[in-house]
Design a protein around this motif. Sequence first.
Motif, PDB file in Angstrom:
ATOM      1  N   SER A   1     -11.007  -1.449  -0.485  1.00  0.00           N
ATOM      2  CA  SER A   1      -9.776  -0.557  -0.340  1.00  0.00           C
ATOM      3  C   SER A   1      -8.912  -0.596  -1.498  1.00  0.00           C
TER       4      SER A   1
ATOM      5  N   ARG B   1      -8.681   7.474   5.789  1.00  0.00           N
ATOM      6  CA  ARG B   1      -7.515   8.204   5.207  1.00  0.00           C
ATOM      7  C   ARG B   1      -7.626   9.077   4.125  1.00  0.00           C
ATOM      8  N   ILE B   2      -8.594   8.344   3.151  1.00  0.00           N
ATOM      9  CA  ILE B   2      -8.716   9.275   2.072  1.00  0.00           C
ATOM     10  C   ILE B   2      -9.322  10.271   2.210  1.00  0.00           C
TER      11      ILE B   2
ATOM     12  N   THR C   1       0.718  -1.244   0.183  1.00  0.00           N
ATOM     13  CA  THR C   1       0.074  -0.085  -0.277  1.00  0.00           C
ATOM     14  C   THR C   1       0.696   1.246   0.086  1.00  0.00           C
TER      15      THR C   1
ATOM     16  N   VAL D   1      -9.462   2.759   5.603  1.00  0.00           N
ATOM     17  CA  VAL D   1      -8.693   3.390   4.438  1.00  0.00           C
ATOM     18  C   VAL D   1      -9.728   4.535   3.948  1.00  0.00           C
TER      19      VAL D   1
ATOM     20  N   LEU E   1      -2.089   5.509   2.933  1.00  0.00           N
ATOM     21  CA  LEU E   1      -3.399   4.766   2.956  1.00  0.00           C
ATOM     22  C   LEU E   1      -3.088   3.544   4.042  1.00  0.00           C
TER      23      LEU E   1
ATOM     24  N   SER F   1      -7.498   2.591  -4.136  1.00  0.00           N
ATOM     25  CA  SER F   1      -6.207   2.817  -4.402  1.00  0.00           C
ATOM     26  C   SER F   1      -6.029   2.959  -5.897  1.00  0.00           C
TER      27      SER F   1
END
Length: 399
Positions: free
Chosen positions: A305, A333-334, A198, A330, A202, A309
């Motif tokens: 997730s 985080r985004i 990753t 995730v 992320l 990405s």
Amino acid sequence: MLGKRILFAWELGANLGHLARDLPVAEQLRELGHDVTFAVRDLRVAQQVLAPRSFNFFQAPRVSTSGSRERPPVNYSGILLASGYDDDLSLAGSVSAWAALFEAAQPSAVVINHAPTAVLAARALEIPAAITCIGFELPPSVDPLPSIRPWDRSSIDELCKSDAAVLKNINTVLQQYSKTPLHHVTDMFSGLPAVLTTFPELDHYGGRTNARYVGPLSALPATAEAEWPLSEGKRIFAYLRPSVPGFEHLLTALQESGASILCVAPGVSEEDARRVTSPRFKVLIHPVSLDKALRHADLAVVYGSGTMSDALLAGVPLLMVPQVVEQLLVAGRIEELGAGLLWRAPRTVENAKATVKKALEDPNLLAAARAFALRHQGFSPEAAVNSVVEVICSVIAKQ
């Protein structure tokens, strides 16, 4: 180097993602002359992903669980407790089963893909191992292990109790193999080379200073390119499953968005797919190549997730509809990066329509997604695979 036997171990988790990210690594190892086999959690998924590439696979040992728990796991130890680590006899049986599998397969190295009990068995038998994982599958070396439900505000005492319960049973099993007891749960991973597939931004637990990040790996079998419906205006690519909470409401919102929709929805019946299909709304029930789909998308609506990405690497902003904690972390985080929106409760039709509209019209989301793509424009899936293979080969070479 003469060819060696390498066993990939997958124990926890669901769907295609685990084997999809192992597949390109396994293929390169096979090209180098190694004998590669898999121990898998889900034989049906293995038949989809591994069989077309002629890889042999076995059923991985399944830990017996005591049934539903009073509340969801609070940290990684809580996940282990819900996976059979709450009972030392069950855990010992699973370790013995992994040990028997190793004795039969005689691997020179084990590649760990979310398989903590395989880690314990490899430690007990002193079999070399390497870890390839996303951040969620390898908790940071802190005490206590951090919460995976930060919105619940788990107490330090609750986290410590979860860790202590797991550690007690792990050490009981290790004692049976005359191995030194661990001081912390994450000590089970100590000494094993690990590659995080990753990006630091992320990582579910946040970026780590001493970790080796290579970026995402994925290779789904027999995926074809999909043509967009013919329509003017904005385009939305959706990758969903019927199990996503609010799925039907979200489909309604997408239908009424005015955009051209290309929706991949494995698990949807052909009848349901026909019901929502229109000249500007195409529903496919099989995975497709994401490159072309994302290249022409203005927005990606996804739950997984890995697809998150892929969208960010293509500079496409996200509307995220996670269905499990790993995906939710995730997505958080985004959101912090400003490159996507999380569809929050209540997942009603009205809420879905408003969220889709906002995601389509917010220029800041697009700017943040393009900034992420620019930061990682040098990312190469081939280089990422090479890095993982290099680590595995270094483990073999030390024997």
